[in-house]
Each structure stands twice: as C-alpha cells, then as structure tokens.
Design a protein around this motif. Structure first.
Motif, PDB file in Angstrom:
ATOM      1  N   ILE A 283      -8.053   1.087  -2.872  1.00  0.00           N
ATOM      2  CA  ILE A 283      -7.354   2.226  -3.478  1.00  0.00           C
ATOM      3  C   ILE A 283      -7.938   2.526  -4.847  1.00  0.00           C
ATOM      4  O   ILE A 283      -8.212   3.682  -5.198  1.00  0.00           O
TER       5      ILE A 283
ATOM      6  N   GLU B 211      -8.269   7.223  -5.464  1.00  0.00           N
ATOM      7  CA  GLU B 211      -6.987   7.763  -5.030  1.00  0.00           C
ATOM      8  C   GLU B 211      -5.895   7.580  -6.078  1.00  0.00           C
ATOM      9  O   GLU B 211      -4.994   8.398  -6.189  1.00  0.00           O
TER      10      GLU B 211
ATOM     11  N   ALA C 109      -0.656   5.925  -6.347  1.00  0.00           N
ATOM     12  CA  ALA C 109      -1.301   5.753  -5.038  1.00  0.00           C
ATOM     13  C   ALA C 109      -0.871   4.459  -4.360  1.00  0.00           C
ATOM     14  O   ALA C 109      -0.701   4.418  -3.138  1.00  0.00           O
TER      15      ALA C 109
ATOM     16  N   TYR D  60       0.642   4.558  -0.593  1.00  0.00           N
ATOM     17  CA  TYR D  60       0.030   3.891   0.555  1.00  0.00           C
ATOM     18  C   TYR D  60       0.921   2.775   1.110  1.00  0.00           C
ATOM     19  O   TYR D  60       0.970   2.550   2.319  1.00  0.00           O
TER      20      TYR D  60
ATOM     21  N   LEU E 137       3.458   4.513   3.168  1.00  0.00           N
ATOM     22  CA  LEU E 137       2.819   5.010   4.376  1.00  0.00           C
ATOM     23  C   LEU E 137       2.694   3.896   5.413  1.00  0.00           C
ATOM     24  O   LEU E 137       2.995   4.082   6.610  1.00  0.00           O
TER      25      LEU E 137
ATOM     26  N   GLU F 120      -2.592  -2.745   6.647  1.00  0.00           N
ATOM     27  CA  GLU F 120      -3.221  -2.785   5.323  1.00  0.00           C
ATOM     28  C   GLU F 120      -4.727  -2.955   5.448  1.00  0.00           C
ATOM     29  O   GLU F 120      -5.503  -2.309   4.727  1.00  0.00           O
TER      30      GLU F 120
ATOM     31  N   VAL G 222      -6.150   0.412   6.635  1.00  0.00           N
ATOM     32  CA  VAL G 222      -6.191   1.425   5.577  1.00  0.00           C
ATOM     33  C   VAL G 222      -7.302   1.118   4.584  1.00  0.00           C
ATOM     34  O   VAL G 222      -8.030   2.028   4.139  1.00  0.00           O
TER      35      VAL G 222
ATOM     36  N   LEU H  14     -10.318   3.718   3.754  1.00  0.00           N
ATOM     37  CA  LEU H  14     -10.624   4.147   2.387  1.00  0.00           C
ATOM     38  C   LEU H  14     -12.079   3.860   2.039  1.00  0.00           C
ATOM     39  O   LEU H  14     -12.765   4.684   1.423  1.00  0.00           O
TER      40      LEU H  14
ATOM     41  N   TYR I  85      -5.832  10.186   1.831  1.00  0.00           N
ATOM     42  CA  TYR I  85      -4.444   9.973   2.258  1.00  0.00           C
ATOM     43  C   TYR I  85      -4.050  10.781   3.497  1.00  0.00           C
ATOM     44  O   TYR I  85      -3.526  10.220   4.465  1.00  0.00           O
TER      45      TYR I  85
ATOM     46  N   LYS J  77      -3.056   9.142   6.953  1.00  0.00           N
ATOM     47  CA  LYS J  77      -1.694   9.329   7.457  1.00  0.00           C
ATOM     48  C   LYS J  77      -1.713   9.791   8.913  1.00  0.00           C
ATOM     49  O   LYS J  77      -0.930   9.303   9.743  1.00  0.00           O
TER      50      LYS J  77
END
Length: 222
Positions: A135, A140, A148, A152, A155, A196, A199, A203, A209, A213
């Motif tokens: 991140i 972000e 952020a 996240y 999310l 996690e 994501v 990234l 994002y 998502k």
C-alpha cells in the motif's frame, strides 16, 4: 424427561480484559441442564465467593420486555472453572449429566480454537506487513489522504465476512479503534490472510482500489 437438543455452541468466546476467553452463561446452564433460571441464579449468588476464587464473576444487564412493560435482568458469564464448579451444585439428573459432558467437550473445543487462532495470527503477521508495504509503495495512501490502510482493511473484511472492521467491532461491543483480529475465528483469519496476500500481489502488479475491489467481489476487470 424429554431430551433437550443441544445448541451448536454451549461455549462462546469473547474478549475478557486483554485476552479472548471461552465462557458460558447462566441461561445456557439453565436451559440445557433443564433447571429453572432462578435456581441457577440463586446458586450463583449463594456461592459467589467460591466462584470468584476462579476469576471475577462477569455479567451484563439486559432489558427483558414482557406484556406489561419491561424489566432488567442480570446475565451472568462463567469461565471454564466457574462453570465446572457451578454444575457440581446441581442435582445429578440425567439432563445435568448430559450437559456436564457436553460442556467439557465444548470448553475443550474452544481452547483448541483459541490455539488455532494464535497459530493463524503468527502466519498472518508477515503477510500483513507485506500488504502494508505494498500500500505504501503503490502511492495509494497518498491518494486516499492517509486512509488507504483502513480502506483496504475494510475491503478485505467485507470480502471475507460481509462486514467492515467497524461493523465487526460494533457488533462485539468493542470501542472504536479496538483490534478486531482476535474476534475472528481461525478459519476466517486464514481467509483474511489469503485475501491480504492477494491484494498485496495485485497492488504490486499496478492495480488500484476500484479494480481490486472488483476482483475481490468476484467480478472481472479489463
């Protein structure tokens, strides 16, 4: 006497002080040992000093609506040692004996679940660090004006549990900002860890994002 079907959980897990602990309630004891709630509460009050040798006797005050209005009632919480002691004060009827055996099993299962959670948190920690780095390195956090990490996190929690971290915290009665990780089951923690990791990888691949998502919600990106 008619057998009372046992619930999925005779023993619950909640934060007590700084730790998650298994517990049962006076209502559960009364219902599944098939004794009057007033009898159980009388025994708790009568043997309060004995029970508190094994920890503070917790309770909450709850409203009990009835036909002419409402009243308040104490709901007692009992840890493993307190519950074990309390049921020795009950008459040794068939429902009580059956409940005793089930309660022993449920407390054992709860201890195993807490051990699994500890192990899963150890697995989760380095993954969370990788996500935090991803991140930060993606820019972000600047785009989200410093929010952020929370965005996240929510999310990921929504993708796994259907609830944001704030909603999980609120449902558990925890104050704002309290860590929700201890509230999650070992299986849920494993799913959160997997998300996690996913994501962080997305990234690192340059996704942002809205696209991430869509992926977490099961959609497709172009």
């Amino acid at each position: 006497m008619k057998k009372m079907p046992l619930p999925c959980r005779l023993v619950l897990i909640k934060p007590i002080g700084s730790r998650m602990e298994p517990y049962t309630t006076a209502d559960i004891v009364a219902q599944y040992a098939q004794v009057q709630r007033q009898t159980v509460e009388h025994l708790i009050r009568k043997h309060k000093n004995d029970l508190e040798e094994f920890g503070s006797l917790g309770f909450e005050i709850r409203a009990c609506p009835h036909r002419t209005g409402s009243s308040v009632q104490k709901l007692y919480y009992l840890n493993e040692q307190q519950a074990t002691l309390l049921i020795t004060y009950l008459k040794n009827t068939e429902p009580v004996r059956r409940f005793k055996k089930s309660l022993v099993r449920e407390f054992f299962n709860a201890r195993q679940e807490l051990a699994r959670r500890d192990a899963q948190r150890a697995v989760k920690l380095p993954v969370r660090r990788s996500l935090t780095d991803a991140i930060r390195d993606s820019g972000e956090n600047e785009r989200f004006h410093g929010h952020a990490f929370a965005a996240y996190t929510n999310l990921i929690y929504k993708a796994v549990t259907g609830r944001s971290a704030a909603k999980i915290r609120k449902d558990a009665g925890l104050p704002r900002g309290a860590d929700v990780v201890p509230l999650l089951s070992a299986d849920t923690l494993a799913l959160v860890t997997r998300r996690e990791n996913q994501v962080a990888a997305l990234l690192d691949c340059g996704m942002r994002y809205d696209a991430i998502k869509t992926v977490l919600e099961g959609g497709k990106t172009t």
